[in-house]
Design an enzyme around this catalytic site. Structure first.
Site, PDB file in Angstrom:
ATOM      1  N   HIS A  78       0.926  -1.199   0.061  1.00 50.03           N
ATOM      2  CA  HIS A  78      -0.164   0.213   0.059  1.00 50.03           C
ATOM      3  C   HIS A  78       0.915   1.316   0.045  1.00 50.03           C
ATOM      4  CE1 HIS A  78      -4.107   1.742   1.169  1.00 50.03           C
ATOM      5  NE2 HIS A  78      -3.291   2.677   1.122  1.00 50.03           N
TER       6      HIS A  78
ATOM      7  N   HIS B  14       1.119   4.974  -2.459  1.00 49.61           N
ATOM      8  CA  HIS B  14       0.681   5.727  -3.514  1.00 49.61           C
ATOM      9  C   HIS B  14       1.842   6.270  -4.218  1.00 49.61           C
ATOM     10  CE1 HIS B  14      -3.468   5.624  -2.419  1.00 49.61           C
ATOM     11  NE2 HIS B  14      -3.223   5.445  -1.053  1.00 49.61           N
TER      12      HIS B  14
ATOM     13  N   ASP C  57       1.608   8.928  -6.029  1.00 45.78           N
ATOM     14  CA  ASP C  57       1.636  10.503  -5.908  1.00 45.78           C
ATOM     15  C   ASP C  57       1.748  10.963  -4.543  1.00 45.78           C
ATOM     16  OD1 ASP C  57      -0.526   9.474  -5.457  1.00 45.78           O
ATOM     17  OD2 ASP C  57      -1.974  10.784  -5.965  1.00 45.78           O
TER      18      ASP C  57
ATOM     19  N   GLY D 200      -9.879   7.725  -2.153  1.00 52.44           N
ATOM     20  CA  GLY D 200     -10.585   8.981  -1.908  1.00 52.44           C
ATOM     21  C   GLY D 200     -11.510   8.962  -0.547  1.00 52.44           C
TER      22      GLY D 200
ATOM     23  N   HIS E 219      -9.919   0.503  -0.384  1.00 55.31           N
ATOM     24  CA  HIS E 219      -9.743   1.354   0.640  1.00 55.31           C
ATOM     25  C   HIS E 219     -10.881   1.585   1.685  1.00 55.31           C
ATOM     26  CE1 HIS E 219      -6.238   3.143  -1.334  1.00 55.31           C
ATOM     27  NE2 HIS E 219      -6.029   4.066  -0.111  1.00 55.31           N
TER      28      HIS E 219
ATOM     29  N   GLU F 277     -10.834   3.176   7.216  1.00 58.37           N
ATOM     30  CA  GLU F 277      -9.855   3.837   7.554  1.00 58.37           C
ATOM     31  C   GLU F 277     -10.623   5.129   8.182  1.00 58.37           C
ATOM     32  OE1 GLU F 277      -6.369   6.846   5.704  1.00 58.37           O
ATOM     33  OE2 GLU F 277      -7.900   5.974   4.421  1.00 58.37           O
TER      34      GLU F 277
ATOM     35  N   ASP G 257       1.694   3.788   2.964  1.00 59.44           N
ATOM     36  CA  ASP G 257       0.740   4.780   2.349  1.00 59.44           C
ATOM     37  C   ASP G 257       1.292   5.936   1.520  1.00 59.44           C
ATOM     38  OD1 ASP G 257      -1.822   5.517   1.826  1.00 59.44           O
ATOM     39  OD2 ASP G 257      -2.350   6.150   3.891  1.00 59.44           O
TER      40      ASP G 257
END
Length: 387
Positions: A18, A20, A22, A180, A207, A210, A320
């Site tokens: 996991h 990202h 970006d 998101g 996701h 969370e 993350d």
């Protein structure tokens, strides 16, 4: 159990599920790419100051505010050259940190501002990852990185992104994801995409659990059929200690940093959803530092990952967003060892959990476990069996 040394933690083989794309840029790269495309919205032009801005902005305790930091990274990831460089550096940075296998996720629909097509985005990232793998191997740090294509929960493009993932499934894309804000955007909005992926025998994670609680997890598993849960930290809402909800029990333990490691497990009871997640060995992609920033956990010492590991859930350790959390896999491991009493045996266990849960073929997973991960930990003196 052994007390890990800092050098052991750096050298230990790691698996990252996991992360990202970006959320892991180098600050200096952001500055240089911004200059190359004429983007003038950066909050700082010095790499150290920019890195600090990202970390402090992400420390707000709000998931929506946390997500706003991505406006800056996405602004410089709108060209083929920018995507190629970011992807290559991602693979190199992870490899230098001891990661031997990683899945890097990104949303192709967020990289179309300057005229790229969805296919162009995927091909640029794939090429960058291959370049980064080659450079990492040449530097003596071999790594394999596959991509997960992400659809945004608030948008209506999930089926299109799912079809894109299938198109590139043999060219470096290993899975699908939705991401998101969770509240108000349940995964069931994208059932067509998940049903399509299932018909195509393709892997996907969601996701869930969370910022939103048990309904998010239940829908991801039961309605959508997720192979893994992104974060899933709120599964503890379905766990009690001495008959009280875990969160209420934990409120009385904040002064005891060893509360979770000392808790007698016969005082713990699982609800039906938590028991199902454990029984089915559904992997939880847990991200301790990120969860502190979004208030999904109160501290590293009291992060549910420790209790869930002791209860033998299929937990995995992840970063993350390395930029926003100013973190790495080594740092996440160090925090758990220093603040939550973890050992190399614990880290070996979650590493093999992660490799078992990766979205690549079984024989390839097994080869990395037997030929890389187990020997790597054996060299550090850790040969404890893994259940």
């Amino acid at each position: 159990m052994s007390d890990p040394l800092p050098d052991d933690l750096r050298r230990a083989p790691k698996v990252l599920l996991h992360d990202h794309l970006d959320g892991g840029l180098r600050p200096q790269t952001i500055i240089e790419l911004a200059d190359s495309v004429g983007y003038e919205g950066l909050p700082a032009k010095d790499a150290d100051a920019l890195g600090t801005w990202f970390r402090e902005s992400a420390d707000s305790g709000s998931l929506p505010r946390y997500l706003e930091t991505f406006d800056q990274t996405l602004a410089v990831m709108q060209t083929r050259d920018g995507l190629f460089r970011v992807a290559s550096e991602c693979a190199q940075d992870l490899a230098a940190d001891g990661v031997v296998y990683a899945e890097s996720r990104y949303a192709p629909e967020q990289h179309l501002v300057r005229g790229l097509t969805l296919e162009g985005v995927v091909e640029a990232v794939n090429a960058g990852l291959r370049d980064g793998e080659a450079k990492a191997a040449a530097a003596g740090h071999p790594i394999r990185v596959t991509a997960l294509l992400t659809a945004m929960r608030h948008a209506a493009n999930a089926t299109e992104i799912a079809r894109l993932a299938i198109r590139y499934r043999d060219e470096g894309v290993s899975g699908f994801d939705i991401a998101g804000a969770e509240a108000g955007f349940p995964p069931t909005r994208h059932l067509d995409a998940f049903e399509y992926l299932q018909r195509e025998n393709f892997h996907f994670t969601i996701h869930a659990g969370e910022a939103f609680g048990l309904p998010s997890i239940w829908e991801a598993i039961q309605w959508c059929g997720a192979d893994r849960l992104g974060h899933g930290v709120r599964i503890v809402d379905d766990i009690t200690v001495d008959g009280s909800p875990f969160s209420e029990w934990l409120e009385g333990q904040t002064d005891d940093p060893e509360a979770l490691t000392a808790l007698e497990l016969d005082r713990v009871r699982l609800g039906r959803l938590a028991a199902y997640v454990r029984d089915k060995r559904i992997p939880l992609e847990m991200c301790p530092s990120s969860n502190l920033q979004t208030s999904a956990a109160v501290s590293i010492a009291h992060h549910p990952i420790t209790l869930l590991r002791r209860l033998r859930f299929r937990v995995t350790l992840n970063t993350d967003n390395r930029l926003m959390s100013a973190t790495s896999m080594t740092r996440e491991a160090t925090l758990l060892c220093d603040e939550a009493g973890w050992t190399l045996e614990d880290l070996r266990w979650v590493t093999i959990n992660a490799m078992k849960s990766a979205f690549i073929p079984f024989d390839e997973r097994l080869a990395l476990i037997d030929d890389v991960i187990k020997p790597g930990y054996a060299a550090l003196g850790q040969a404890a069996p893994v259940a």
